[in-house]
Design a protein around this motif. Structure first.
Motif, short mmCIF file in Angstrom:
data_model
loop_
_atom_site.label_atom_id
_atom_site.label_comp_id
_atom_site.label_asym_id
_atom_site.label_seq_id
_atom_site.Cartn_x
_atom_site.Cartn_y
_atom_site.Cartn_z
N LEU A 247 -1.27 -3.39 33.56
CA LEU A 247 -2.30 -4.29 34.07
C LEU A 247 -1.95 -4.85 35.44
CD1 LEU A 247 -3.22 -6.30 30.86
CD2 LEU A 247 -4.51 -4.47 31.93
N SER A 248 -0.64 -4.98 35.71
CA SER A 248 -0.21 -5.55 36.98
C SER A 248 -0.55 -4.66 38.16
CB SER A 248 1.30 -5.82 36.96
OG SER A 248 2.01 -4.61 36.79
N SER A 249 -0.84 -3.37 37.90
CA SER A 249 -1.15 -2.45 38.99
C SER A 249 -2.61 -2.55 39.42
CB SER A 249 -0.83 -1.00 38.59
OG SER A 249 -1.73 -0.55 37.59
N ILE A 250 -3.42 -3.25 38.62
CA ILE A 250 -4.84 -3.37 38.94
C ILE A 250 -5.07 -4.76 39.52
CG2 ILE A 250 -7.20 -3.24 38.06
CD1 ILE A 250 -6.15 -1.58 35.75
N THR A 251 -5.35 -4.83 40.81
CA THR A 251 -5.55 -6.11 41.48
C THR A 251 -7.03 -6.39 41.74
OG1 THR A 251 -5.25 -5.06 43.64
CG2 THR A 251 -3.29 -5.98 42.59
N ARG A 252 -7.87 -5.36 41.67
CA ARG A 252 -9.30 -5.52 41.95
C ARG A 252 -10.10 -5.25 40.68
NH1 ARG A 252 -9.81 -1.42 46.81
NH2 ARG A 252 -12.02 -1.84 46.48
N PHE A 253 -9.93 -6.13 39.69
CA PHE A 253 -10.58 -5.93 38.40
C PHE A 253 -12.09 -5.80 38.52
CE2 PHE A 253 -6.63 -7.46 36.38
CZ PHE A 253 -6.54 -6.53 35.35
N ASN A 254 -12.71 -6.68 39.29
CA ASN A 254 -14.17 -6.64 39.41
C ASN A 254 -14.65 -5.30 39.95
OD1 ASN A 254 -14.50 -9.21 38.42
ND2 ASN A 254 -14.49 -10.19 40.44
N ASP A 255 -14.00 -4.80 41.01
CA ASP A 255 -14.37 -3.51 41.57
C ASP A 255 -14.16 -2.39 40.56
OD1 ASP A 255 -14.98 -4.79 43.92
OD2 ASP A 255 -13.11 -4.25 44.94
N PHE A 256 -13.06 -2.49 39.83
CA PHE A 256 -12.71 -1.46 38.86
C PHE A 256 -13.77 -1.36 37.76
CE2 PHE A 256 -10.34 -0.08 35.02
CZ PHE A 256 -9.92 1.16 35.47
N PHE A 257 -14.14 -2.49 37.19
CA PHE A 257 -15.14 -2.48 36.12
C PHE A 257 -16.52 -2.15 36.66
CE2 PHE A 257 -11.93 -4.99 33.77
CZ PHE A 257 -11.91 -4.25 32.60
N ASP A 258 -16.83 -2.58 37.88
CA ASP A 258 -18.11 -2.21 38.49
C ASP A 258 -18.21 -0.69 38.66
OD1 ASP A 258 -18.98 -4.79 38.61
OD2 ASP A 258 -18.50 -5.09 40.73
N ALA A 259 -17.10 -0.07 39.08
CA ALA A 259 -17.10 1.38 39.28
C ALA A 259 -17.36 2.12 37.98
CB ALA A 259 -15.75 1.82 39.88
N ILE A 260 -16.78 1.62 36.89
CA ILE A 260 -17.02 2.23 35.59
C ILE A 260 -18.46 2.02 35.16
CG2 ILE A 260 -16.41 2.18 33.15
CD1 ILE A 260 -13.58 1.39 33.98
N GLY A 261 -18.92 0.76 35.22
CA GLY A 261 -20.26 0.45 34.75
C GLY A 261 -21.35 1.14 35.54
#
Length: 346
Positions: A247-261
């Motif tokens: 989890l520490s490698s993911i700093t842009r959670f919002n972008d990450f979940f937006d990309a999936i969604g």
């Protein structure tokens, strides 16, 4: 011949292919930490935005009752699409993988169906109509693709997930790039995307566009065509999984979940996804199968010579048997199993 069959039947441990990266990322995140409230909340929102039910309702016609993914064996058709805004024609799904999940031993089998497989497209016309299986989605959407795969493999398809290829760029960018060990030098140029990359041999940090180019390359002499492209796709997937493993490698959670969604469509609810957590330990031991086919030229309905792949009847029967056993469905005598091969048409 026997040795060839043994090699074909040997089940190897592999990662999911490139175009199912979005689905893998969701399940992978569940494996590494659903305890954080923030992540659970984001997954809930992502699942809600990605959800799209089927016209048939909540169960396959081959089921008496809808399945509960947390309690029952179930199957899922995973589709990958290279369709982009502005493309003409219907959306063909060039990646088709059937995942079967066994609740008893928490095992997962992934069966790849070659995109050029010649089979009956169910529901397209009143009478039997045969074409490449990846055309089913273009002709009639998810429901027709599911009906066609059910007919081919003789199993119910309980759920589906559709991932769009372009979404990979956003996911990798949200991870601030990935590290990939390039195996040979080549240039990739694609005017439609305005990209031009020179790849040199060795470890390379790639953003989303560069990783997509690496995964799609198949034209250079050392590329190995579609088989070589499959290897490069695996490299990219492994790099994505490595980046999301902590989890520490993911700093842009919002972008990450937006990309999936924004790039995933499925009929799994948030509750369904949470129920998949029990399979998290099986991600590294997935068994991969493939429908075996023989390719040749055939005239299409317009008289054009087109390359098709015919399912090898004996191998198809064995695959049907294997998948029905994994789902703990009744297995008929091999001599009575119906197939969707086109041998009788030749």
């Amino acid at each position: 011949m026997e040795e060839t069959r043994k090699r074909r039947r040997k089940q190897k441990k592999k990662r999911l292919v490139l175009k199912t990266a979005l689905f893998t990322a969701l399940v992978g995140l569940l494996a590494v930490g659903t305890g954080a409230w923030y992540i659970v909340n984001q997954l809930n929102d992502t699942a809600a935005s990605a959800y799209q039910g089927l016209n048939r309702g909540d169960k396959s016609e081959l089921r008496v009752q809808p399945v509960d993914v947390g309690k029952d064996n179930f199957s899922m058709l995973i589709l990958g699409s290279d369709f982009r805004d502005g493309d003409s024609g219907g959306e063909r799904t060039d990646t088709m993988i059937v995942g079967t999940f066994n609740k008893g031993d928490r095992s997962i089998k992934l069966t790849s169906i070659p995109r050029d497989t010649y089979t009956e497209i169910i529901g397209y016309t009143e009478g039997p109509f045969y074409d490449k299986i990846n055309h089913a989605h273009a002709f009639g959407g998810i429901d027709m693709a599911i009906d066609t795969v059910e007919n081919l493999l003789d199993i119910p398809i309980d759920h589906y997930g559709l991932a769009r290829f372009d979404g990979l760029v956003d996911i990798i960018d949200a991870l601030d790039g990935i590290e990939v060990d390039v195996t040979y030098e080549f240039n990739f140029n694609e005017k439609s995307r305005d990209v031009d990359f020179d790849f040199t041999k060795g470890p390379t940090h790639m953003d989303g566009e560069m990783a997509l180019a690496y995964a799609r390359e198949r034209k250079s002499a050392e590329g190995g065509g579609d088989k070589g492209r499959g290897i490069r796709q695996q490299q990219v997937i492994e790099s994505i999984i490595d980046r999301t493993a902590s989890l520490s490698s993911i700093t842009r959670f919002n972008d990450f979940f937006d990309a999936i969604g924004n790039n995933l469509q499925m009929d799994l609810t948030f509750g369904n996804i949470v129920s998949l957590h029990g399979y998290a330990s099986s991600i590294d031991s997935i068994e991969t199968l493939q429908l075996q086919t023989d390719g040749h030229m055939r005239q299409d309905i317009y008289g054009n010579n087109i390359w098709y792949e015919d399912a090898v009847e004996e191998e198809l029967l064995e695959l049907q048997h294997t998948l029905r056993e994994h789902l703990e469905l009744p297995v008929e005598n091999d001599s009575t199993l119906e197939t969707s091969t086109s041998d009788s048409l030749d």
